[in-house]
Design a protein around this motif. Structure first.
Motif, PDB file in Angstrom:
ATOM      1  N   VAL A   9       1.630   0.959 -10.803  1.00  0.00           N
ATOM      2  CA  VAL A   9       1.828   2.267 -10.177  1.00  0.00           C
ATOM      3  C   VAL A   9       3.256   2.323  -9.675  1.00  0.00           C
ATOM      4  O   VAL A   9       3.713   1.414  -8.983  1.00  0.00           O
ATOM      5  N   SER A  10       3.983   3.370 -10.036  1.00  0.00           N
ATOM      6  CA  SER A  10       5.364   3.555  -9.577  1.00  0.00           C
ATOM      7  C   SER A  10       5.385   4.592  -8.466  1.00  0.00           C
ATOM      8  O   SER A  10       4.625   5.548  -8.485  1.00  0.00           O
ATOM      9  N   TRP A  11       6.274   4.394  -7.515  1.00  0.00           N
ATOM     10  CA  TRP A  11       6.390   5.289  -6.367  1.00  0.00           C
ATOM     11  C   TRP A  11       7.761   5.937  -6.334  1.00  0.00           C
ATOM     12  O   TRP A  11       8.764   5.304  -6.639  1.00  0.00           O
ATOM     13  N   ILE A  12       7.816   7.181  -5.894  1.00  0.00           N
ATOM     14  CA  ILE A  12       9.063   7.823  -5.507  1.00  0.00           C
ATOM     15  C   ILE A  12       9.259   7.430  -4.051  1.00  0.00           C
ATOM     16  O   ILE A  12       8.311   7.475  -3.265  1.00  0.00           O
ATOM     17  N   LYS A  13      10.485   7.011  -3.682  1.00  0.00           N
ATOM     18  CA  LYS A  13      10.722   6.473  -2.334  1.00  0.00           C
ATOM     19  C   LYS A  13      10.195   7.366  -1.224  1.00  0.00           C
ATOM     20  O   LYS A  13       9.529   6.907  -0.304  1.00  0.00           O
ATOM     21  N   ALA A  14      10.496   8.649  -1.273  1.00  0.00           N
ATOM     22  CA  ALA A  14      10.071   9.570  -0.202  1.00  0.00           C
ATOM     23  C   ALA A  14       8.547   9.652  -0.132  1.00  0.00           C
ATOM     24  O   ALA A  14       7.969   9.679   0.956  1.00  0.00           O
ATOM     25  N   ALA A  15       7.894   9.657  -1.284  1.00  0.00           N
ATOM     26  CA  ALA A  15       6.431   9.728  -1.298  1.00  0.00           C
ATOM     27  C   ALA A  15       5.832   8.461  -0.704  1.00  0.00           C
ATOM     28  O   ALA A  15       4.850   8.512   0.035  1.00  0.00           O
ATOM     29  N   ARG A  16       6.426   7.326  -1.013  1.00  0.00           N
ATOM     30  CA  ARG A  16       5.929   6.058  -0.472  1.00  0.00           C
ATOM     31  C   ARG A  16       6.088   6.014   1.048  1.00  0.00           C
ATOM     32  O   ARG A  16       5.181   5.603   1.773  1.00  0.00           O
ATOM     33  N   ARG A  17       7.230   6.478   1.548  1.00  0.00           N
ATOM     34  CA  ARG A  17       7.440   6.518   2.999  1.00  0.00           C
ATOM     35  C   ARG A  17       6.431   7.445   3.666  1.00  0.00           C
ATOM     36  O   ARG A  17       5.867   7.105   4.703  1.00  0.00           O
ATOM     37  N   ASP A  18       6.204   8.606   3.078  1.00  0.00           N
ATOM     38  CA  ASP A  18       5.214   9.541   3.627  1.00  0.00           C
ATOM     39  C   ASP A  18       3.827   8.911   3.618  1.00  0.00           C
ATOM     40  O   ASP A  18       3.083   9.003   4.594  1.00  0.00           O
ATOM     41  N   PHE A  19       3.479   8.261   2.513  1.00  0.00           N
ATOM     42  CA  PHE A  19       2.175   7.611   2.385  1.00  0.00           C
ATOM     43  C   PHE A  19       1.964   6.570   3.479  1.00  0.00           C
ATOM     44  O   PHE A  19       0.884   6.469   4.051  1.00  0.00           O
ATOM     45  N   GLU A  21       2.891   6.618   6.404  1.00  0.00           N
ATOM     46  CA  GLU A  21       2.632   7.276   7.686  1.00  0.00           C
ATOM     47  C   GLU A  21       1.186   7.781   7.796  1.00  0.00           C
ATOM     48  O   GLU A  21       0.752   8.171   8.865  1.00  0.00           O
ATOM     49  N   PHE A  22       0.458   7.787   6.690  1.00  0.00           N
ATOM     50  CA  PHE A  22      -0.935   8.242   6.709  1.00  0.00           C
ATOM     51  C   PHE A  22      -1.793   7.278   7.520  1.00  0.00           C
ATOM     52  O   PHE A  22      -1.488   6.086   7.609  1.00  0.00           O
ATOM     53  N   PRO A  23      -2.907   7.760   8.075  1.00  0.00           N
ATOM     54  CA  PRO A  23      -3.865   6.851   8.728  1.00  0.00           C
ATOM     55  C   PRO A  23      -4.365   5.807   7.727  1.00  0.00           C
ATOM     56  O   PRO A  23      -4.427   6.067   6.521  1.00  0.00           O
ATOM     57  N   LYS A  24      -4.688   4.625   8.228  1.00  0.00           N
ATOM     58  CA  LYS A  24      -5.102   3.516   7.348  1.00  0.00           C
ATOM     59  C   LYS A  24      -6.297   3.883   6.466  1.00  0.00           C
ATOM     60  O   LYS A  24      -6.348   3.505   5.306  1.00  0.00           O
ATOM     61  N   GLY A  25      -7.254   4.628   7.006  1.00  0.00           N
ATOM     62  CA  GLY A  25      -8.418   5.025   6.212  1.00  0.00           C
ATOM     63  C   GLY A  25      -8.028   5.891   5.030  1.00  0.00           C
ATOM     64  O   GLY A  25      -8.552   5.735   3.920  1.00  0.00           O
ATOM     65  N   ALA A  26      -7.093   6.807   5.253  1.00  0.00           N
ATOM     66  CA  ALA A  26      -6.602   7.672   4.171  1.00  0.00           C
ATOM     67  C   ALA A  26      -5.843   6.837   3.141  1.00  0.00           C
ATOM     68  O   ALA A  26      -5.987   7.049   1.933  1.00  0.00           O
ATOM     69  N   GLN A  27      -5.049   5.879   3.606  1.00  0.00           N
ATOM     70  CA  GLN A  27      -4.325   5.001   2.680  1.00  0.00           C
ATOM     71  C   GLN A  27      -5.297   4.246   1.781  1.00  0.00           C
ATOM     72  O   GLN A  27      -5.079   4.141   0.569  1.00  0.00           O
ATOM     73  N   ARG A  28      -6.380   3.729   2.358  1.00  0.00           N
ATOM     74  CA  ARG A  28      -7.363   2.980   1.565  1.00  0.00           C
ATOM     75  C   ARG A  28      -7.979   3.860   0.487  1.00  0.00           C
ATOM     76  O   ARG A  28      -8.126   3.442  -0.667  1.00  0.00           O
ATOM     77  N   GLU A  29      -8.348   5.104   0.850  1.00  0.00           N
ATOM     78  CA  GLU A  29      -8.957   6.017  -0.122  1.00  0.00           C
ATOM     79  C   GLU A  29      -7.994   6.345  -1.249  1.00  0.00           C
ATOM     80  O   GLU A  29      -8.374   6.373  -2.412  1.00  0.00           O
ATOM     81  N   ILE A  30      -6.745   6.607  -0.902  1.00  0.00           N
ATOM     82  CA  ILE A  30      -5.752   6.948  -1.918  1.00  0.00           C
ATOM     83  C   ILE A  30      -5.459   5.746  -2.804  1.00  0.00           C
ATOM     84  O   ILE A  30      -5.376   5.873  -4.032  1.00  0.00           O
ATOM     85  N   LEU A  31      -5.311   4.567  -2.212  1.00  0.00           N
ATOM     86  CA  LEU A  31      -5.074   3.363  -3.019  1.00  0.00           C
ATOM     87  C   LEU A  31      -6.241   3.092  -3.969  1.00  0.00           C
ATOM     88  O   LEU A  31      -6.031   2.678  -5.104  1.00  0.00           O
ATOM     89  N   ASN A  32      -7.455   3.346  -3.516  1.00  0.00           N
ATOM     90  CA  ASN A  32      -8.615   3.187  -4.389  1.00  0.00           C
ATOM     91  C   ASN A  32      -8.516   4.152  -5.574  1.00  0.00           C
ATOM     92  O   ASN A  32      -8.741   3.764  -6.721  1.00  0.00           O
ATOM     93  N   ALA A  33      -8.159   5.415  -5.306  1.00  0.00           N
ATOM     94  CA  ALA A  33      -8.018   6.401  -6.378  1.00  0.00           C
ATOM     95  C   ALA A  33      -6.898   6.008  -7.339  1.00  0.00           C
ATOM     96  O   ALA A  33      -7.035   6.151  -8.556  1.00  0.00           O
ATOM     97  N   LEU A  34      -5.780   5.489  -6.810  1.00  0.00           N
ATOM     98  CA  LEU A  34      -4.681   5.055  -7.673  1.00  0.00           C
ATOM     99  C   LEU A  34      -5.075   3.853  -8.524  1.00  0.00           C
ATOM    100  O   LEU A  34      -4.683   3.756  -9.691  1.00  0.00           O
ATOM    101  N   THR A  35      -5.847   2.949  -7.965  1.00  0.00           N
ATOM    102  CA  THR A  35      -6.322   1.788  -8.731  1.00  0.00           C
ATOM    103  C   THR A  35      -7.226   2.235  -9.870  1.00  0.00           C
ATOM    104  O   THR A  35      -7.107   1.763 -11.004  1.00  0.00           O
ATOM    105  N   ILE A  36      -8.121   3.168  -9.587  1.00  0.00           N
ATOM    106  CA  ILE A  36      -9.009   3.703 -10.624  1.00  0.00           C
ATOM    107  C   ILE A  36      -8.181   4.334 -11.740  1.00  0.00           C
ATOM    108  O   ILE A  36      -8.433   4.110 -12.927  1.00  0.00           O
ATOM    109  N   ALA A  37      -7.146   5.113 -11.361  1.00  0.00           N
ATOM    110  CA  ALA A  37      -6.279   5.736 -12.363  1.00  0.00           C
ATOM    111  C   ALA A  37      -5.517   4.684 -13.164  1.00  0.00           C
ATOM    112  O   ALA A  37      -5.374   4.800 -14.384  1.00  0.00           O
ATOM    113  N   ALA A  38      -5.031   3.640 -12.494  1.00  0.00           N
ATOM    114  CA  ALA A  38      -4.276   2.579 -13.172  1.00  0.00           C
ATOM    115  C   ALA A  38      -5.148   1.818 -14.161  1.00  0.00           C
ATOM    116  O   ALA A  38      -4.641   1.213 -15.104  1.00  0.00           O
ATOM    117  N   GLU A  39      -6.460   1.883 -13.966  1.00  0.00           N
ATOM    118  CA  GLU A  39      -7.397   1.232 -14.877  1.00  0.00           C
ATOM    119  C   GLU A  39      -7.876   2.189 -15.968  1.00  0.00           C
ATOM    120  O   GLU A  39      -8.771   1.868 -16.739  1.00  0.00           O
TER     121      GLU A  39
END
Length: 78
Positions: A9-19, A21-39
């Motif tokens: 998964v590649s990140w745009i710097k600004a998007a990664r910085r914004d990410f 700042e998200f609450p940890k629970g939101a980060q976990r959900e998004i990372l799970n969705a990104l992992t599913i997409a990467a698979e």
């Protein structure tokens, strides 16, 4: 045993910085969705973005009051 084919998964710097700042629970959900997409699959919270070509998805979290920081929570719900 099944070996997963996970693409990086590649990140745009600004998007990664914004990410980050998200609450940890939101980060976990998004990372799970990104992992599913990467698979090579599509997460339930992902939807295709129109006009950007195939393979571009929007990951949308349901707004959960308990996930917001106190200042935002009080401003949003009074």
């Amino acid at each position: 045993m099944t070996v997963r084919q996970t693409r990086p998964v590649s990140w745009i710097k600004a998007a990664r910085r914004d990410f980050e700042e998200f609450p940890k629970g939101a980060q976990r959900e998004i990372l799970n969705a990104l992992t599913i997409a990467a698979e090579g699959q599509k997460a339930d919270i992902a939807k295709p973005m129109k006009g950007l070509g195939s393979g571009v998805f929007d990951v949308a979290l349901a707004l959960a009051r308990q996930c917001l920081p106190d200042g935002v929570r009080s401003a949003a719900w009074g």
